[in-house]
Design a protein around this motif. Structure first.
Motif, PDB file in Angstrom:
ATOM      1  N   PRO A   1      65.800  46.576  38.557  1.00 21.75           N
ATOM      2  CA  PRO A   1      66.108  47.972  38.267  1.00 21.75           C
ATOM      3  C   PRO A   1      67.542  48.341  38.668  1.00 21.75           C
ATOM      4  N   ALA A   2      68.268  48.887  37.700  1.00 22.47           N
ATOM      5  CA  ALA A   2      69.645  49.315  37.921  1.00 22.47           C
ATOM      6  C   ALA A   2      69.941  50.461  36.961  1.00 22.47           C
ATOM      7  N   THR A   3      70.980  51.216  37.281  1.00 20.01           N
ATOM      8  CA  THR A   3      71.325  52.402  36.506  1.00 20.01           C
ATOM      9  C   THR A   3      72.543  52.150  35.629  1.00 20.01           C
ATOM     10  N   LEU A   4      72.786  53.088  34.727  1.00 19.27           N
ATOM     11  CA  LEU A   4      73.996  53.010  33.910  1.00 19.27           C
ATOM     12  C   LEU A   4      75.242  53.104  34.771  1.00 19.27           C
TER      13      LEU A   4
ATOM     14  N   ALA B   1      68.410  57.504  35.522  1.00 21.44           N
ATOM     15  CA  ALA B   1      67.322  56.543  35.336  1.00 21.44           C
ATOM     16  C   ALA B   1      67.731  55.121  35.679  1.00 21.44           C
ATOM     17  N   SER B   2      66.767  54.382  36.218  1.00 18.41           N
ATOM     18  CA  SER B   2      66.889  52.937  36.389  1.00 18.41           C
ATOM     19  C   SER B   2      66.150  52.252  35.246  1.00 18.41           C
ATOM     20  N   TYR B   3      66.664  51.091  34.847  1.00 12.04           N
ATOM     21  CA  TYR B   3      66.081  50.317  33.749  1.00 12.04           C
ATOM     22  C   TYR B   3      65.895  48.879  34.213  1.00 12.04           C
ATOM     23  N   TRP B   4      64.903  48.208  33.614  1.00  9.50           N
ATOM     24  CA  TRP B   4      64.656  46.814  33.947  1.00  9.50           C
ATOM     25  C   TRP B   4      63.960  46.134  32.787  1.00  9.50           C
TER      26      TRP B   4
ATOM     27  N   LEU C   1      71.077  44.770  32.725  1.00  7.73           N
ATOM     28  CA  LEU C   1      69.855  45.445  33.154  1.00  7.73           C
ATOM     29  C   LEU C   1      68.684  44.474  33.266  1.00  7.73           C
ATOM     30  N   THR C   2      68.625  43.472  32.395  1.00  9.94           N
ATOM     31  CA  THR C   2      67.524  42.520  32.479  1.00  9.94           C
ATOM     32  C   THR C   2      67.718  41.510  33.606  1.00  9.94           C
ATOM     33  N   SER C   3      68.954  41.278  34.023  1.00  8.67           N
ATOM     34  CA  SER C   3      69.219  40.303  35.090  1.00  8.67           C
ATOM     35  C   SER C   3      69.435  40.951  36.447  1.00  8.67           C
TER      36      SER C   3
END
Length: 357
Positions: A211-214, A247-250, A206-208
């Motif tokens: 924004p991306a999802t599970l 949700a997307s996470y970043w 998610l950090t690399s």
């Protein structure tokens, strides 16, 4: 869509600050898809020093290797991660390979024999893949017709061997325990507990890539959503999110980085064919419409052309024409590309980290 493309470019270190070393870049991602070896060497260089010689040095020192951690696909990984990530993710690919084995006229006894032969040969040190296949052929294992690659995949996936040092045209194969100075197991790193290990890999993804999802991560690893959802609470406080149903996470501060970079996020880029910017997500429509993706992967044959990316969007493919000493950039645009952008692409081409002349 523009915000998503540019945020992913920055998260992947293709724009903005890169990593100090190729090993740092690969470790931050967890893994980089690597069936196109010259391409993944370039991908690691583009996210760090920009010099392919630095990536080759890390291969030759055993800090970077290629293995088969997930999806039955070869990835470039750090020595520190290859064993535990493979143990975490590889089981579905091993089961699928075992189910196919009888179609190749192979069985478990032959796989064991192949492992014994590899062990005895590689105890002398890394060897070219052709030499290993020759040993198998001489001992009756007939590596032709995909049998050798099946045996090689199985022995790498099960942790006996890895792709090791660069030999001038490809990587030699080597015994994992002999070649890697330190490669912690799942037991070493996480006491054998899967959920903390899933959390660690999820955080890196998610950090690399965010924004991306599970669901993106589940596709990338083939881990179950059940495990991933159990892992998320261990790391979610260290992430930002859009709070959507899916949700997307970043990584924290990413959107501020994108804003601070401004127009730099729109700069033209030349990417290798199998770069994580294109292959790291379940849905690639953020980078190109379906008609353009069809040109990027002609016939949907799984072979990705090198991409021209401007403002995070794939606007064409590129190739390397000419002969050694007189190379030239050849661009096939999907839409018109301005003369100014083409000049910038020429400058990118002049410094692109090719592994051969």
């Amino acid at each position: 869509m523009v915000a998503l493309t540019r945020a992913r470019l920055v998260a992947q270190a293709l724009v903005g600050a890169g990593f100090p070393t190729p090993t740092d870049a690969v470790g931050a991602a967890g893994a980089m898809q690597g069936q196109d070896l010259p391409g993944v060497l370039a991908s690691a260089a583009l996210r760090s020093s920009g010099r392919v010689a630095d990536v080759l040095e890390e291969l030759d020192c055993g800090r970077l290797v290629r293995g088969y951690p997930m999806r039955g696909t070869v990835f470039l990984m750090t020595a520190a991660d290859v064993t535990w990530i493979t143990q975490l993710c590889v089981a579905p690919a091993i089961r699928a390979a075992a189910a196919r084995r009888h179609h190749l006229g192979l069985d478990a006894a032959q796989l064991s024999h192949a492992g014994d032969l590899a062990q005895s040969l590689l105890e002398e040190g890394p060897k070219a893949k052709a030499e290993l296949f020759g040993r198998w052929d001489a001992r009756g294992l007939a590596p032709q017709g995909g049998r050798g690659y099946h045996l090689l995949f199985s022995l790498i996936a099960e942790g006996l061997i890895v792709y090791g040092p660069w030999n001038g045209s490809e990587q030699d194969v080597a015994l994992r325990e002999q070649w890697l100075r330190s490669s912690p197991t799942l037991e070493d790193r996480f006491g054998g507990e899967r959920i903390p290990a899933v959390a660690e890999l999820l955080l890196r993804y998610l950090t690399s890539h965010g924004p991306a999802t599970l669901r993106d991560f589940a596709w990338w690893t083939k881990l179950t959503l059940g495990e991933i959802r159990k892992a998320l609470p261990l790391i979610v406080d260290g992430l930002e999110s859009d709070g959507a149903d899916d949700a997307s996470y970043w990584r924290p501060g990413l959107l501020d980085e994108v804003a601070a970079l401004g127009r730099a996020t729109a700069q033209p880029l030349l990417l290798p064919g199998f770069d994580e910017y294109i292959l790291g997500y379940a849905d690639r429509s953020f980078a190109a419409p379906s008609a353009h993706l069809a040109k990027l992967v002609p016939g949907n044959n799984g072979v990705f052309k090198r991409s021209v990316v401007i403002g995070g969007r794939v606007l064409g493919t590129w190739s390397r024409g000419g002969r050694p000493g007189d190379r030239r950039l050849e661009v096939e645009p999907f839409d018109s590309i301005s003369e100014g952008h083409l000049r910038r692409l020429e400058r990118r081409f002049a410094t692109f980290p090719f592994v051969t002349d």
